[in-house]
Scaffold this motif. Structure first.
Motif, short mmCIF file in Angstrom:
data_model
loop_
_atom_site.label_atom_id
_atom_site.label_comp_id
_atom_site.label_asym_id
_atom_site.label_seq_id
_atom_site.Cartn_x
_atom_site.Cartn_y
_atom_site.Cartn_z
N CYS A 173 -7.54 5.43 -1.07
CA CYS A 173 -7.68 4.91 -2.43
C CYS A 173 -8.65 3.73 -2.43
O CYS A 173 -8.95 3.14 -1.39
N ARG B 246 -6.11 0.62 2.77
CA ARG B 246 -6.06 1.38 1.53
C ARG B 246 -7.01 2.58 1.59
O ARG B 246 -6.67 3.69 1.19
N ASN C 105 -7.05 -5.19 4.87
CA ASN C 105 -6.34 -4.73 3.68
C ASN C 105 -7.09 -3.62 2.96
O ASN C 105 -6.50 -2.62 2.55
N VAL D 52 0.83 -1.20 0.00
CA VAL D 52 0.00 0.00 0.00
C VAL D 52 0.87 1.25 0.00
O VAL D 52 0.51 2.28 -0.56
N ASN E 192 1.50 3.37 -3.09
CA ASN E 192 0.50 4.28 -3.64
C ASN E 192 0.92 5.72 -3.40
O ASN E 192 1.47 6.04 -2.34
N CYS F 60 -6.36 2.96 -6.29
CA CYS F 60 -5.16 2.34 -5.74
C CYS F 60 -4.27 1.84 -6.87
O CYS F 60 -4.74 1.50 -7.96
#
Length: 298
Positions: free
Chosen positions: A156, A150, A146, A105, A108, A120
């Motif tokens: 995202c 994000r 998860n 992550v 990003n 993302c």
């Protein structure tokens, strides 16, 4: 006192990132630590309390897993559920897969503005893992974790803001059904019960904010401020692992030694971390509704 705790936590994270900086972004653990440096996005994306968002999923079936109805009527045996806690097939999210998909992550780009979501960075491997079935126990909670990391840390989305939001609702609905099952069966896996509340309560679902659940969690904390896993869970989990390793006496001795060590510990690390999050949710919920109460003038 609360501000002092916050400052200490910030110092711990900063120090951890500093001592691991030499490994660079190629190191998974270093990438994970960097996610927690800037909490502005997390604060901005805290969800308001809400009612009814989970309603459409609570009494329905989907392809999340095949055991929801058995959990709803508490006919699912405890040992069967413990097998879900331990078992990871290729359709389940392995712990190492979860760690990897969380760690990437950090690749990003930072959000331009915290009020909007951006797409993302694509990763087909993680995308398929996070949207696969079946999902139970830790595989279910880590799929949600998860997606939330994000959404709340890098602001995202994986599919679209609307589809991700709907998917989060779906996962938390099934996590709620599991949480109710665990409560009705005597809280026989405390860590799992705590993890589901800790993660889903961040989205403001009032279904997870139950006074009797918070009181039950408080009852597990001893005078030293420590919490242990349910001893029966430790015994039964070890029993299942011993059966799996029936022909490996070296492993069986190791499992028995680990069980003894766990039973002697007063503080179990992962439940302790989860308890702090769960109680923080309880405090936030109480403060929110206390502020709406009008007290008569004396």
């Amino acid at each position: 006192m609360i501000l002092d705790i916050i400052r200490k936590c910030e110092n711990i994270v900063s120090h951890y990132v500093y001592i691991n900086r030499m490994y660079g972004l190629q190191d998974e653990e270093y990438r994970l630590s960097r996610l927690f440096i800037d909490d502005n996005a997390q604060v901005y994306s805290i969800s308001a309390f809400n009612k009814g968002h989970l309603k459409q999923w609570l009494l329905t079936n989907s392809d999340v897993h095949d055991y929801a109805e058995d959990m709803d009527d508490i006919s699912l045996p405890k040992l069967k559920y413990l097998e879900f806690v331990l078992r990871f097939s290729k359709l389940y999210l392995e712990p190492s897969d979860s760690d990897f998909c969380i760690s990437i992550v950090t690749y990003n780009p930072k959000p331009i503005h915290l009020s909007t979501l951006q797409s993302c960075q694509p990763n087909q491997y993680c995308f398929e893992l996070l949207h696969s079935s079946p999902s139970t126990a830790y595989a279910l909670s880590h799929r949600l974790l998860n997606i939330l990391i994000r959404h709340q840390m890098l602001r995202c989305y994986l599919k679209s803001p609307e589809e991700d939001s709907s998917h989060i609702d779906l996962l938390c609905a099934f996590m709620y059904r599991e949480t109710v099952y665990l409560a009705r069966r005597g809280f026989f896996v405390r860590d799992m019960f705590l993890e589901h509340i800790a993660i889903c309560a961040m989205r403001g679902y009032e279904e997870f904010h139950r006074r009797n659940w918070f009181n039950k969690v408080l009852s597990w904390i001893n005078d030293e401020g420590c919490i242990q896993e349910n001893p029966n869970c430790e015994y039964n989990t070890t029993s299942l692992l011993l059966k799996r390793n029936a022909g490996d006496e070296v492993m069986r001795k190791k499992l028995r030694r680990e069980l003894r060590n766990e039973l002697l510990k007063e503080c179990h690390d992962h439940p302790m971390a989860l308890v702090m999050i769960v109680l923080a949710h309880g405090i936030r919920y109480a403060v929110h509704y206390m502020s709406e109460v009008t007290y008569p003038l004396i």
